[in-house]
Design a protein around this motif. Sequence first.
Motif, PDB file in Angstrom:
ATOM      1  N   TYR A  66       0.828  -1.204   0.000  1.00 35.30           N
ATOM      2  CA  TYR A  66       0.000   0.000   0.000  1.00 35.30           C
ATOM      3  C   TYR A  66       0.867   1.261   0.000  1.00 35.30           C
ATOM      4  O   TYR A  66       0.523   2.264  -0.633  1.00 35.30           O
ATOM      5  N   ALA A  67       2.001   1.221   0.694  1.00 33.52           N
ATOM      6  CA  ALA A  67       2.910   2.368   0.720  1.00 33.52           C
ATOM      7  C   ALA A  67       3.471   2.653  -0.669  1.00 33.52           C
ATOM      8  O   ALA A  67       3.536   3.814  -1.100  1.00 33.52           O
ATOM      9  N   ALA A  68       3.883   1.603  -1.368  1.00 33.20           N
ATOM     10  CA  ALA A  68       4.411   1.791  -2.722  1.00 33.20           C
ATOM     11  C   ALA A  68       3.330   2.351  -3.644  1.00 33.20           C
ATOM     12  O   ALA A  68       3.597   3.220  -4.488  1.00 33.20           O
ATOM     13  N   LEU A 134       1.654  -5.204  -8.230  1.00 30.55           N
ATOM     14  CA  LEU A 134       3.033  -4.774  -7.991  1.00 30.55           C
ATOM     15  C   LEU A 134       3.905  -4.931  -9.234  1.00 30.55           C
ATOM     16  O   LEU A 134       4.970  -4.302  -9.344  1.00 30.55           O
ATOM     17  N   ILE A 135       3.492  -5.759 -10.163  1.00 27.24           N
ATOM     18  CA  ILE A 135       4.240  -5.924 -11.418  1.00 27.24           C
ATOM     19  C   ILE A 135       3.751  -4.941 -12.481  1.00 27.24           C
ATOM     20  O   ILE A 135       4.552  -4.321 -13.193  1.00 27.24           O
ATOM     21  N   LEU A 136       2.424  -4.774 -12.587  1.00 28.71           N
ATOM     22  CA  LEU A 136       1.870  -3.936 -13.650  1.00 28.71           C
ATOM     23  C   LEU A 136       2.133  -2.445 -13.421  1.00 28.71           C
ATOM     24  O   LEU A 136       2.379  -1.711 -14.379  1.00 28.71           O
ATOM     25  N   VAL A 137       2.062  -1.989 -12.178  1.00 30.18           N
ATOM     26  CA  VAL A 137       2.208  -0.546 -11.930  1.00 30.18           C
ATOM     27  C   VAL A 137       3.582  -0.022 -12.344  1.00 30.18           C
ATOM     28  O   VAL A 137       3.672   0.959 -13.103  1.00 30.18           O
ATOM     29  N   PRO A 138       4.698  -0.621 -11.908  1.00 30.83           N
ATOM     30  CA  PRO A 138       5.998  -0.048 -12.290  1.00 30.83           C
ATOM     31  C   PRO A 138       6.412  -0.365 -13.723  1.00 30.83           C
ATOM     32  O   PRO A 138       7.194   0.381 -14.324  1.00 30.83           O
ATOM     33  N   TYR A 139       5.930  -1.475 -14.272  1.00 32.91           N
ATOM     34  CA  TYR A 139       6.372  -1.892 -15.605  1.00 32.91           C
ATOM     35  C   TYR A 139       5.295  -1.714 -16.672  1.00 32.91           C
ATOM     36  O   TYR A 139       5.447  -2.194 -17.797  1.00 32.91           O
ATOM     37  N   GLY A 140       4.194  -1.013 -16.325  1.00 33.16           N
ATOM     38  CA  GLY A 140       3.138  -0.790 -17.312  1.00 33.16           C
ATOM     39  C   GLY A 140       3.621  -0.009 -18.512  1.00 33.16           C
ATOM     40  O   GLY A 140       3.248  -0.294 -19.657  1.00 33.16           O
ATOM     41  N   LYS A 141       4.495   0.998 -18.274  1.00 31.61           N
ATOM     42  CA  LYS A 141       5.007   1.805 -19.384  1.00 31.61           C
ATOM     43  C   LYS A 141       5.886   0.978 -20.310  1.00 31.61           C
ATOM     44  O   LYS A 141       5.777   1.075 -21.543  1.00 31.61           O
ATOM     45  N   ASP A 142       6.735   0.122 -19.755  1.00 37.31           N
ATOM     46  CA  ASP A 142       7.604  -0.725 -20.587  1.00 37.31           C
ATOM     47  C   ASP A 142       6.788  -1.766 -21.353  1.00 37.31           C
ATOM     48  O   ASP A 142       7.058  -2.030 -22.536  1.00 37.31           O
ATOM     49  N   LEU A 143       5.782  -2.346 -20.690  1.00 39.14           N
ATOM     50  CA  LEU A 143       4.928  -3.307 -21.380  1.00 39.14           C
ATOM     51  C   LEU A 143       4.131  -2.631 -22.487  1.00 39.14           C
ATOM     52  O   LEU A 143       3.876  -3.226 -23.545  1.00 39.14           O
ATOM     53  N   GLY A 144       3.740  -1.367 -22.241  1.00 41.30           N
ATOM     54  CA  GLY A 144       3.008  -0.634 -23.273  1.00 41.30           C
ATOM     55  C   GLY A 144       3.845  -0.406 -24.518  1.00 41.30           C
ATOM     56  O   GLY A 144       3.334  -0.485 -25.645  1.00 41.30           O
ATOM     57  N   GLY A 247      10.714   4.097  -0.434  1.00 45.19           N
ATOM     58  CA  GLY A 247      10.424   5.012  -1.532  1.00 45.19           C
ATOM     59  C   GLY A 247      11.169   6.330  -1.428  1.00 45.19           C
ATOM     60  O   GLY A 247      11.315   7.043  -2.430  1.00 45.19           O
ATOM     61  N   GLY A 248      11.641   6.686  -0.244  1.00 46.91           N
ATOM     62  CA  GLY A 248      12.357   7.941  -0.060  1.00 46.91           C
ATOM     63  C   GLY A 248      13.827   7.887  -0.413  1.00 46.91           C
ATOM     64  O   GLY A 248      14.496   8.925  -0.449  1.00 46.91           O
ATOM     65  N   VAL A 249      14.356   6.699  -0.661  1.00 41.91           N
ATOM     66  CA  VAL A 249      15.779   6.540  -1.002  1.00 41.91           C
ATOM     67  C   VAL A 249      15.981   6.800  -2.496  1.00 41.91           C
ATOM     68  O   VAL A 249      15.174   6.387  -3.333  1.00 41.91           O
ATOM     69  N   ASP A 250      17.044   7.487  -2.837  1.00 43.98           N
ATOM     70  CA  ASP A 250      17.399   7.710  -4.247  1.00 43.98           C
ATOM     71  C   ASP A 250      18.191   6.499  -4.746  1.00 43.98           C
ATOM     72  O   ASP A 250      19.424   6.457  -4.679  1.00 43.98           O
ATOM     73  N   TRP A 251      17.467   5.527  -5.248  1.00 43.88           N
ATOM     74  CA  TRP A 251      18.094   4.258  -5.645  1.00 43.88           C
ATOM     75  C   TRP A 251      18.918   4.374  -6.922  1.00 43.88           C
ATOM     76  O   TRP A 251      19.741   3.506  -7.204  1.00 43.88           O
ATOM     77  N   GLU A 252      18.716   5.424  -7.686  1.00 38.67           N
ATOM     78  CA  GLU A 252      19.474   5.571  -8.933  1.00 38.67           C
ATOM     79  C   GLU A 252      20.961   5.771  -8.675  1.00 38.67           C
ATOM     80  O   GLU A 252      21.783   5.544  -9.573  1.00 38.67           O
ATOM     81  N   LYS A 253      21.308   6.198  -7.470  1.00 39.31           N
ATOM     82  CA  LYS A 253      22.723   6.387  -7.135  1.00 39.31           C
ATOM     83  C   LYS A 253      23.348   5.139  -6.525  1.00 39.31           C
ATOM     84  O   LYS A 253      24.485   5.188  -6.057  1.00 39.31           O
ATOM     85  N   ILE A 264      11.674   3.746  -9.310  1.00 41.00           N
ATOM     86  CA  ILE A 264      10.371   3.077  -9.204  1.00 41.00           C
ATOM     87  C   ILE A 264      10.484   1.567  -9.385  1.00 41.00           C
ATOM     88  O   ILE A 264       9.942   0.802  -8.571  1.00 41.00           O
ATOM     89  N   PRO A 265      11.177   1.058 -10.403  1.00 42.71           N
ATOM     90  CA  PRO A 265      11.317  -0.402 -10.503  1.00 42.71           C
ATOM     91  C   PRO A 265      12.026  -1.014  -9.299  1.00 42.71           C
ATOM     92  O   PRO A 265      11.659  -2.109  -8.851  1.00 42.71           O
ATOM     93  N   THR A 266      13.014  -0.302  -8.741  1.00 40.26           N
ATOM     94  CA  THR A 266      13.739  -0.825  -7.577  1.00 40.26           C
ATOM     95  C   THR A 266      12.823  -0.927  -6.366  1.00 40.26           C
ATOM     96  O   THR A 266      12.799  -1.943  -5.663  1.00 40.26           O
TER      97      THR A 266
END
Length: 600
Positions: A66-68, A134-144, A247-253, A264-266
């Motif tokens: 729910y948090a994500a 949890l799979i469709l929300v972050p990867y919906g754009k890539d699947l699209g 969600g508050g961590v900058d995972w890209e670094k 978002i995927p992480t």
Amino acid sequence: MVGVAADASQANQLSSAKNPMIKYMLKTRENHAREQDEDYSHVFRRKTRFEMFRLSAIAMAIEFAYAAETSFVSPILLQIGVDHKHMSMTWGLSPLIGFFVSPLLGSISDRCKLRWGRRRPIISILSFGILCGLILVPYGKDLGVLLGDVGYTYQDTALNITNTIGDGAVAALVSSKTDSGPSASDFKFAVILTILGMVLLDFDADTCQTPARTYLLDMCVPEEQPKAMTMFALFAGFGGTIGYAIGGVDWEKTHIGTFMGGNIPTVFTLVTIIFVICYLITVTTFREIPLPLIEQDELLRPLSEQAIKRELKKNNNAIYYIQETTQLELQMAADDPKRVEALQGSYQNGYSPSLAKQSKAQDVELQSSAEAPVSLKSYLKSIFIMPYSMRMLALTNLFCWMGHVTYCLYFTDFVGEAVFHGDPMAPPNSEAAQNYEEGVRFGCWGMAIYAFSCSIYSLSVTKLMKWFGTKAVYISGMIYYGIGMLILGLWPTKWGVLVFSTAAGILYGTIFTVPFILVANYHAKNCFCVKNGETVPLKQARGLGTDVAIISSMVFIAQLIVSLSVGPLVSWMDTTCAVLYASTFLSFLAAISAMFVLYV
């Protein structure tokens, strides 16, 4: 009123863990359950802390998911071209489905005759839906994109024109495209898949809490149930706190973020892994007693208050108490029959002989009313024809949920736009887009504080009610929330995001406890109205389960109303601060409504 209070006191005494009759009944059922083809004795014994942890782990898993969802779904939809108005409306799909489907799933759960049990199959089905979300929300754009979406076209369009008409035209077109932002028509499949994932995630996360709580209560003996609910709330708060913090961590670094392809995927991958682990921990804790066995064997049924009362009506009540006495007392009981009654009175913790002298007709009436199945007509009547006290409590809870849902669903978007001055529709990697993403991450830290403060406040709310009174605690929580959201809306700052998120936690802890305590008090004392300054019993027959369901269902109605109104409000005011202004207005309405609630 004295008689009603005495009945409530006796009910509390009957459920006491120190009552020797209850000890005897539980031990008898435990031994009987151990003799079955499968060992079900765990249902009738006390649980260790580790077992409580395993049973409550699913609450942490649900709150992780729910948090994500609440942190990233709104930003994701905005970034693929869905405007605020339509993005807000998509949040209304889940409560619309849940309002009609949730009672049906509850009925199916009560009647499920699978060998695996009644609650775990429903938990598993809903958990599978959460997993899909949890799979469709972050990867919906890539699947699209795989299905044929055009996607972002800023860079590609610029390169094509460079080869044809020169640099000046490139600059003009890029500027024009930047102003218009991404279009939902470029992400047709992504929008559909993301909204589908959001509906699955939101509906299943909300609905899964009911069978998860029921499974926990089914596995606990009566005196452990309050402790179990406290553990469930603590784990839910802990899961929300950690989920928002992730969600508050900058995972890209980080290396993990680079490998997974961004923040978002992480976040969703980590949440998915944690969710699956917690789900497996819970559903493998204890086996449930199948419904056919419960229907066939009375000793395998849960030890309810009605079962205890039936045992008290039997002629051999004394045996439960005599087993706890000394040999001298046994001899005295055998010599003097009146001594048996005295022993019963002493071991029953306040047993009143006058209560035992109720008329036989009254006993039969009470028993039949407790056990008779509720007809559909009576059920609907109890919903639409409520006493004034229930109507005011339901209305107050509706306003509270509307104010809280407004915060939860749109808060990270507010922080990204109003506090960090970002733009969710800006081109990827632009300064405005980076500011917005940084704001969303910072908003997650605020919501982590909200979840943590909710857990702490939930532990202390009952003590506060004893010190200051239920009415003062109930109304003050709403007023503090309204003031906090108003200040944050007028002065959107980073420190305000962190400080006033505690107000949301206090409101959430309030609406998760106080309304249900009031409903329980109404039913324990059979008092739904006040006349001449005194509470009087209600003649209309009402069920506790129905009234709890009515109060709980306010969250679906609240989310539906908010989803249809917040988007147009933001568009009209042209600022996301409108979200906090709406929360303030609704919380003050709730406080006014709470003044007319019956407090007994």
